[in-house]
Design a protein around this motif. Sequence first.
Motif, PDB file in Angstrom:
ATOM      1  N   GLN A   1       0.813  -1.209   0.000  1.00  0.00           N
ATOM      2  CA  GLN A   1       0.000   0.000   0.000  1.00  0.00           C
ATOM      3  C   GLN A   1       0.851   1.265   0.000  1.00  0.00           C
ATOM      4  O   GLN A   1       0.498   2.254  -0.619  1.00  0.00           O
ATOM      5  CB  GLN A   1      -0.903  -0.021   1.247  1.00  0.00           C
ATOM      6  CG  GLN A   1      -1.897   1.104   1.300  1.00  0.00           C
ATOM      7  CD  GLN A   1      -2.071   1.622   2.712  1.00  0.00           C
ATOM      8  OE1 GLN A   1      -1.118   1.663   3.491  1.00  0.00           O
ATOM      9  NE2 GLN A   1      -3.298   2.004   3.042  1.00  0.00           N
TER      10      GLN A   1
ATOM     11  N   LEU B   1     -10.614  -4.632  -0.383  1.00  0.00           N
ATOM     12  CA  LEU B   1      -9.767  -5.798  -0.171  1.00  0.00           C
ATOM     13  C   LEU B   1      -9.446  -5.875   1.310  1.00  0.00           C
ATOM     14  O   LEU B   1      -9.178  -6.931   1.853  1.00  0.00           O
ATOM     15  CB  LEU B   1      -8.465  -5.655  -0.958  1.00  0.00           C
ATOM     16  CG  LEU B   1      -8.603  -5.568  -2.482  1.00  0.00           C
ATOM     17  CD1 LEU B   1      -7.289  -5.144  -3.109  1.00  0.00           C
ATOM     18  CD2 LEU B   1      -9.060  -6.915  -3.040  1.00  0.00           C
ATOM     19  N   CYS B   2      -9.440  -4.722   1.951  1.00  0.00           N
ATOM     20  CA  CYS B   2      -9.014  -4.600   3.334  1.00  0.00           C
ATOM     21  C   CYS B   2      -9.650  -3.342   3.896  1.00  0.00           C
ATOM     22  O   CYS B   2     -10.277  -2.585   3.169  1.00  0.00           O
ATOM     23  CB  CYS B   2      -7.495  -4.486   3.384  1.00  0.00           C
ATOM     24  SG  CYS B   2      -6.924  -2.880   2.813  1.00  0.00           S
TER      25      CYS B   2
ATOM     26  N   TYR C   1      -8.320  -0.561   4.746  1.00  0.00           N
ATOM     27  CA  TYR C   1      -7.489   0.644   4.706  1.00  0.00           C
ATOM     28  C   TYR C   1      -7.663   1.516   3.476  1.00  0.00           C
ATOM     29  O   TYR C   1      -7.452   2.707   3.522  1.00  0.00           O
ATOM     30  CB  TYR C   1      -6.017   0.255   4.872  1.00  0.00           C
ATOM     31  CG  TYR C   1      -5.830  -0.678   6.044  1.00  0.00           C
ATOM     32  CD1 TYR C   1      -6.378  -0.347   7.279  1.00  0.00           C
ATOM     33  CD2 TYR C   1      -5.175  -1.887   5.916  1.00  0.00           C
ATOM     34  CE1 TYR C   1      -6.253  -1.203   8.365  1.00  0.00           C
ATOM     35  CE2 TYR C   1      -5.050  -2.752   6.994  1.00  0.00           C
ATOM     36  CZ  TYR C   1      -5.593  -2.406   8.212  1.00  0.00           C
ATOM     37  OH  TYR C   1      -5.480  -3.238   9.275  1.00  0.00           O
ATOM     38  N   GLN C   2      -7.986   0.900   2.342  1.00  0.00           N
ATOM     39  CA  GLN C   2      -8.193   1.671   1.122  1.00  0.00           C
ATOM     40  C   GLN C   2      -9.705   1.873   0.973  1.00  0.00           C
ATOM     41  O   GLN C   2     -10.463   0.919   0.988  1.00  0.00           O
ATOM     42  CB  GLN C   2      -7.651   0.907  -0.090  1.00  0.00           C
ATOM     43  CG  GLN C   2      -6.145   0.722  -0.108  1.00  0.00           C
ATOM     44  CD  GLN C   2      -5.423   2.012  -0.483  1.00  0.00           C
ATOM     45  OE1 GLN C   2      -4.715   2.586   0.325  1.00  0.00           O
ATOM     46  NE2 GLN C   2      -5.616   2.477  -1.712  1.00  0.00           N
TER      47      GLN C   2
ATOM     48  N   CYS D   1      -0.798   0.823   5.860  1.00  0.00           N
ATOM     49  CA  CYS D   1      -0.597  -0.622   5.967  1.00  0.00           C
ATOM     50  C   CYS D   1       0.871  -0.867   5.650  1.00  0.00           C
ATOM     51  O   CYS D   1       1.402  -0.289   4.708  1.00  0.00           O
ATOM     52  CB  CYS D   1      -1.477  -1.341   4.958  1.00  0.00           C
ATOM     53  SG  CYS D   1      -1.065  -3.082   4.780  1.00  0.00           S
TER      54      CYS D   1
ATOM     55  N   LEU E   1       2.393  -3.857   5.020  1.00  0.00           N
ATOM     56  CA  LEU E   1       2.764  -5.106   4.342  1.00  0.00           C
ATOM     57  C   LEU E   1       3.613  -4.774   3.122  1.00  0.00           C
ATOM     58  O   LEU E   1       3.356  -3.789   2.439  1.00  0.00           O
ATOM     59  CB  LEU E   1       1.511  -5.856   3.900  1.00  0.00           C
ATOM     60  CG  LEU E   1       0.645  -6.428   5.016  1.00  0.00           C
ATOM     61  CD1 LEU E   1      -0.477  -7.261   4.426  1.00  0.00           C
ATOM     62  CD2 LEU E   1       1.478  -7.285   5.955  1.00  0.00           C
TER      63      LEU E   1
ATOM     64  N   VAL F   1       3.964  -6.798   0.520  1.00  0.00           N
ATOM     65  CA  VAL F   1       3.313  -7.297  -0.693  1.00  0.00           C
ATOM     66  C   VAL F   1       1.811  -7.189  -0.489  1.00  0.00           C
ATOM     67  O   VAL F   1       1.271  -7.762   0.446  1.00  0.00           O
ATOM     68  CB  VAL F   1       3.686  -8.768  -0.972  1.00  0.00           C
ATOM     69  CG1 VAL F   1       2.897  -9.294  -2.162  1.00  0.00           C
ATOM     70  CG2 VAL F   1       5.177  -8.885  -1.223  1.00  0.00           C
ATOM     71  N   GLY F   2       1.155  -6.445  -1.357  1.00  0.00           N
ATOM     72  CA  GLY F   2      -0.283  -6.275  -1.181  1.00  0.00           C
ATOM     73  C   GLY F   2      -1.027  -6.433  -2.486  1.00  0.00           C
ATOM     74  O   GLY F   2      -0.512  -6.135  -3.565  1.00  0.00           O
ATOM     75  N   ARG F   3      -2.263  -6.911  -2.364  1.00  0.00           N
ATOM     76  CA  ARG F   3      -3.093  -7.059  -3.559  1.00  0.00           C
ATOM     77  C   ARG F   3      -3.441  -5.701  -4.150  1.00  0.00           C
ATOM     78  O   ARG F   3      -3.645  -5.558  -5.342  1.00  0.00           O
ATOM     79  CB  ARG F   3      -4.354  -7.840  -3.203  1.00  0.00           C
ATOM     80  CG  ARG F   3      -4.039  -9.307  -2.867  1.00  0.00           C
ATOM     81  CD  ARG F   3      -5.259 -10.018  -2.379  1.00  0.00           C
ATOM     82  NE  ARG F   3      -5.768  -9.366  -1.167  1.00  0.00           N
ATOM     83  CZ  ARG F   3      -6.954  -9.597  -0.653  1.00  0.00           C
ATOM     84  NH1 ARG F   3      -7.771 -10.454  -1.221  1.00  0.00           N
ATOM     85  NH2 ARG F   3      -7.330  -8.986   0.446  1.00  0.00           N
ATOM     86  N   CYS F   4      -3.543  -4.703  -3.265  1.00  0.00           N
ATOM     87  CA  CYS F   4      -3.888  -3.374  -3.759  1.00  0.00           C
ATOM     88  C   CYS F   4      -2.892  -2.950  -4.840  1.00  0.00           C
ATOM     89  O   CYS F   4      -3.269  -2.479  -5.903  1.00  0.00           O
ATOM     90  CB  CYS F   4      -3.903  -2.373  -2.616  1.00  0.00           C
ATOM     91  SG  CYS F   4      -2.443  -2.405  -1.570  1.00  0.00           S
TER      92      CYS F   4
ATOM     93  N   CYS G   1      -2.472  -9.976   3.753  1.00  0.00           N
ATOM     94  CA  CYS G   1      -3.090  -8.917   2.973  1.00  0.00           C
ATOM     95  C   CYS G   1      -4.592  -9.132   3.006  1.00  0.00           C
ATOM     96  O   CYS G   1      -5.085 -10.235   2.785  1.00  0.00           O
ATOM     97  CB  CYS G   1      -2.581  -8.952   1.542  1.00  0.00           C
ATOM     98  SG  CYS G   1      -3.463  -7.825   0.459  1.00  0.00           S
ATOM     99  N   GLY G   2      -5.300  -8.062   3.288  1.00  0.00           N
ATOM    100  CA  GLY G   2      -6.748  -8.159   3.449  1.00  0.00           C
ATOM    101  C   GLY G   2      -7.133  -7.766   4.857  1.00  0.00           C
ATOM    102  O   GLY G   2      -8.288  -7.470   5.147  1.00  0.00           O
ATOM    103  N   CYS G   3      -6.132  -7.751   5.741  1.00  0.00           N
ATOM    104  CA  CYS G   3      -6.419  -7.335   7.113  1.00  0.00           C
ATOM    105  C   CYS G   3      -5.220  -6.641   7.738  1.00  0.00           C
ATOM    106  O   CYS G   3      -5.270  -5.497   8.122  1.00  0.00           O
ATOM    107  CB  CYS G   3      -6.831  -8.534   7.969  1.00  0.00           C
ATOM    108  SG  CYS G   3      -7.191  -8.050   9.661  1.00  0.00           S
TER     109      CYS G   3
HETATM  110  S1  SF4 Z   1      -1.462  -4.621   1.289  1.00  0.00           S
HETATM  111 FE1  SF4 Z   1      -3.423  -5.657   1.484  1.00  0.00          FE
HETATM  112  S2  SF4 Z   1      -4.082  -5.137   3.533  1.00  0.00           S
HETATM  113 FE2  SF4 Z   1      -2.494  -3.661   3.017  1.00  0.00          FE
HETATM  114  S3  SF4 Z   1      -3.569  -1.930   2.102  1.00  0.00           S
HETATM  115 FE3  SF4 Z   1      -3.009  -3.285   0.430  1.00  0.00          FE
HETATM  116  S4  SF4 Z   1      -4.818  -4.579   0.136  1.00  0.00           S
HETATM  117 FE4  SF4 Z   1      -4.982  -3.615   2.153  1.00  0.00          FE
END
Ligand code: SF4
Lengths: 380, 206, 645
Positions: free
Chosen positions: A9, A31-32, A34-35, A48, A50, A52-55, C593-595
């Motif tokens: 993110q 997806l979560c 935060y966005q 966030c 992380l 690696v994120g799907r966003c 990811c997702g939380c």
């Molecule tokens: S990495 Fe995943 S949990 Fe973090 S902001 Fe992106 S989609 Fe949301």
Amino acid sequence: MDEKKHLGQKELNERVKHARLCTGCGACVNLCPYQRAYEDKVLAIFPCDLDVGRCYAFCPRTPVDLEALRGLLFDPQDLTPEVGAVKGFYVTRSRNTKERSRAQHGGTVTALMSLALKEGIIDTAVMADRGGTFLPEAVTENDSRKVAMHGKSSFVVSPNVAEFNRLAKGSSEKIGAVATPCQALAYAKMRMKPIPERDNNIDKLKLVVGLFCGWALSWERLMDLLAAKTELAAITGLDIPPSRYQAMHIYTTNGTIEVPIDEVNRCIRGACHYCFDMTAEFSDISVGSARLSEGWEEARGWNQVIVRTDLGLELVELARKKRRLEFREVPEGNLQRLKAASLNKKGMALKNLKLRTHSQDDLIYLNKEDPAFKNLIKGG
Amino acid sequence: MDMNTLQKDPYNIIITGVGGQGNVTASRMLAGMLVGRGYSVTIGETFGASQRGGSVMSHMRISSHGAWSPQIPKGKVDLVVSLEPSETIKVLSGYGNPETQSLSNDRPIYPVRVIAGDDKYPSMDEIRATIENLTARSFMISATEEALKLGNPIYQNVIMIGAVGGMDLLPVSIDDFREVIGRGMPEDKAAVNVKAYEIGEALVRN
Amino acid sequence: MSNLLDTNEGAHYLYMGNDAIVRGALEGGVSVAAGYPGTPSSEIIEQLARISDRRSLYVEWATNEKIATEIAAAASFAGLRSICTMKQNGVHVASDFLLHLTGTGVRGGMVVVVCEDPGALSSQNEADARYFAKMLEVPLLEPGDFQEAKDMMKWALELSEELKTFVIFRSVTRMSHASGNVVIGELPENEPRAYFQYKGPLLDFLTGPMVTGPGVVAYARTVQQGRLKRAVSLFEQSRFNIYAGPERPELLIITSSACYLYSKEAIHTLNLGDRVGLLKLGTTWPLPEGLVRKHLAAAQKVLVVEEPQDFMEENIKILAADAAGEVGVKTFYGKKSGHVPTSGELNPDIIMNTLKGILGIQYEPVPQEYATKAFQSMFKSPGRELTFCPGCPHRASFLSLHNALALDNRDGFVCGDVGCYGIGVLPAGFSTVKTNFSMGSGLGLATGFGKLTKFGMNQPVVAVCGDSTFFHAVMPALVDAVHHQSDVTLVVLDNSGTAMTGFQPHPGLAVDAMGETAPSIDIEAVCRAIGADVASSDPFDVERTEKTLLGMLKKKGAKVVILRQICALSPEKRGKKKYQMSVREDVCIGENCGCNRMCTRILRCPGIYWDTARKVSRIDEVICAGCGVCASVCPSGAIQKAEVA
Ligand code: SF4
Ligand SMILES: Cc1cc2nc3c(=O)[nH]c(=O)nc-3n(C[C@H](O)[C@H](O)[C@H](O)COP(=O)(O)OP(=O)(O)OC[C@H]3O[C@@H](n4cnc5c(N)ncnc54)[C@H](O)[C@@H]3O)c2cc1C
Ligand code: SF4
């Protein structure tokens, strides 16, 4: 470019949102927690960390290998460098006059989505409602008879992919989406399953009907423009006829107001200047306005349709068979003209990207080696 | 234990914990028992803001002659009673001396920064070792767990007080507790509290 | 349980300082008491209210401190004895009236009880209210231990009645909130009648009208100064001014209040009883000049120990200068000389350090080896940042506020106010609060910000206040905001009580301090009547609250959003869970990811924690209050709530 393929993110917001490349497609939303999408903006309400994120992975404005997507979705022999895969090219409209009256142009999108629902090809459709203040809202429809209620184009982006993300977590099994080109690209990136263990249930996505798109408008600026021209309550619709008309049409209860295109251009969402895709190349079927020798008054009741996949072809043929769509002969040279317009958009996007990076090689999210761009780069 | 003299005068206790754990009640109970025996007790307490998740302390001075400062000088605590394990360390590092004894409840309450992942909570082994390193004698008991067995975590305070009684450092007995708890409490409720006291006593005597 | 009304004279009880003050007031025949809650003063009114029916008292939680003093003054005018209570900054609120009250004086004994908070343990300031005594020309009394707190309170009422001026009685946190043994005295049997006599001549403040006004001010001040002169002569003999130590001490400490206990402890610990003399003053304004002169004459070095400011030090120096011929030239130690800290709370260790410095002595509380060990261990125990209680509605309210401001995306911010919600500055409140000052100033500032659109300011401004604060000082600011069409949103965090100080009722509730039914004042109706656009929501309904706030942020003008939910510590709620919460381990996606740990990383409720070993969130049964908010923020539906029957 980063060595790591996917980021999170933080990078999404630095490189897309803060770089003002965000299309507002909503792929990173729902997806979560935060966005979030609000009005025509997408915002990170909490950070966030992380890496690696799907966003980041799904966003249509993070680096993408378009060749890989084409390989996944289309027959190689259908591919054209100008408008992507073409299995068929038609001029159509809905046979249902009521449907047409509620549609932007010929109601082809409405007819196709309605049919797909009726035939069980999909059980849920993701579309956009214009909303009272021209701020579109993503909507979900399960009833084929009600699809027409969500007709007409909203020229402000709608975070439709966010609605898909929400639905994919739920009980819908077969989802169909109407998508602008950026949204269609986001879906295509999801279909690559970049993070295999968290695939966003993308297999539930069964159909993507793309919309041609020159650009979308910034909501705030559009509102200011409209408010300066007329009572907001009197507006029944908006349209932008093909470029040679050089105007936006505001349809009101007291007739049509024409707004010079220069004034409209000032309202364009900044991110759209960096978009390479006019015909929603990553969909099953793409639909836009038609060009007919009879002129705009006639043409506005029809659509031009590019069929890109087997599924798309099946659906269009079914619509013919079930007498949902009416077909007319494609005027000579229409595909050529469309390709030229599409190339024009690509060229502008590449030029703008290069201006942004002050570099011939760095196209931010695009690859200069991509066959669709190679010639254009050389040219300009 | 000689029921008529203090080991030291003043004898200094710090009852510590986290805001909301009820250390004020604990210090009141213990003080009540001592006042009943004729001692002068001075208590200094933290109220208000730090009761919202912060570290809280009750400083208790037990004496045969009058009021003392409600704040114990550094290095002068004789007994630390802690409702939360890591808080024991905080108090010992400020107020402890080589003769200090301690009694801790072993149930951690994670600070928000730990909950949020911005900070680490030490392992129980580390806590135990640190406490032992700073005390002459120390106990770690499962007061919360025992209280839950009695049906409500609020009994943890009474269990701790019972354990203080069981450590035989103070001129108090379970009768003093009965006296204090009996005032203005229905008999059945008082009985559970006495039970809790006994549990605490037993936990350190065994 | 309360033994405050026991009649066995001579018995001794463990009293908290505030209890001792209550007992002293009762022994002094108090009939009326009013106050505004504020740590460390609140328990005084609370306890008096609790026993009001058995002593035939009138006790109220006034809307603010100024009104509290007016309630007490009215009782005094009608011949009754009265007290009013407040924390240090409350005196600033009440001071306008108090200033005028010296223009007439009082009839029945009236004591203004001020409980200060040196070190600001539970305050946003460490104001020294003693300066008011000098400025207003009234007597100031400060007890030095718990017994004195009781005895002196009784005496204060008598003194006030005798001198016909109100008296300031000053306590501090370490007195009010500390406890010690107190021998109780006699409770008077009195049933006073209230009657306001005004038929006497003008300027006869015993029988005539009680008025101040131009033309008579100089006269009234002369009268008041006469009262003060009498006070000095009484103070010379007061048993609350005591000296312990050698006849000719090497160093004389002059002190008062809790600092007396610290000083005594320091002298004891350092074993300096035969070198250092300790003069404890109970009557600190006006000073008992003769007594102070006498002790000054006996010592060459003088140390003044007090907190938070150098009030006594200055006055003693003036006195010493005036009496230089008699007492000789002194060397003064204290705040001016840098031997005593000029801010923050004092304690025995600080005084020991001061004494070590002045007398050049050595003292280490523990062996060096232990000190090193202790120092190294300190960091093993994690720090504890303040947070909202588990189940606190403010956490949910601030989450919605944060989200609304973030989505609105115009760099909006919150002007905080005085109360638990000040924690909104910290991550526990998602760091939404960006200004925080005195009672009611949140909306005042916000109203000012809201007028800056003229200068291009486009940031939405929100003010928060509690329900009690609303009545105390926010109402006038709201009038200002509405009248001047400021673009501002006031969020009233209505948790049905003055939570920070322990649930004192306020005008919004249908009950008064004494537990009697009272007409409640509807905040929503008040705001509407003032002309604000009003909406309300339950903060536990996070989605709806966020929407309501977002909508209001968009609108122009003065808007009010009332977020109503009872405080988690309130007697009605405490220990009662609405929901039994649990986490489904198989559904919790935790760090993925997702939380990415929304519940523990962002929401940070103490009732839920991250199980580092199993990599899932968990509910801490003992701490969780069962409000259910975490379930509504969990993106995967892993947090389950089951209604508790
Ligand atoms: S990495 Fe995943 S949990 Fe973090 S902001 Fe992106 S989609 Fe949301
Ligand atoms: C922002 C935008 C720009 C466009 N620019 C061009 C252009 O330059 N050239 C061109 O030929 N065509 C353009 N179109 C497409 C055109 O406006 C019509 O949507 C298309 O011709 C289909 O017409 P129809 O009558 O079949 O549509 P309808 O039957 O009315 O169906 C339209 C469908 O699109 C959905 N929709 C509406 N707005 C949005 C949105 N913002 N995002 C996603 N879905 C939406 C509706 O829910 C509905 O299902 C644009 C569309 C949009 C939304
Ligand atoms: S372009 Fe789409 S996915 Fe990328 S940041 Fe914007 S809304 Fe999110």
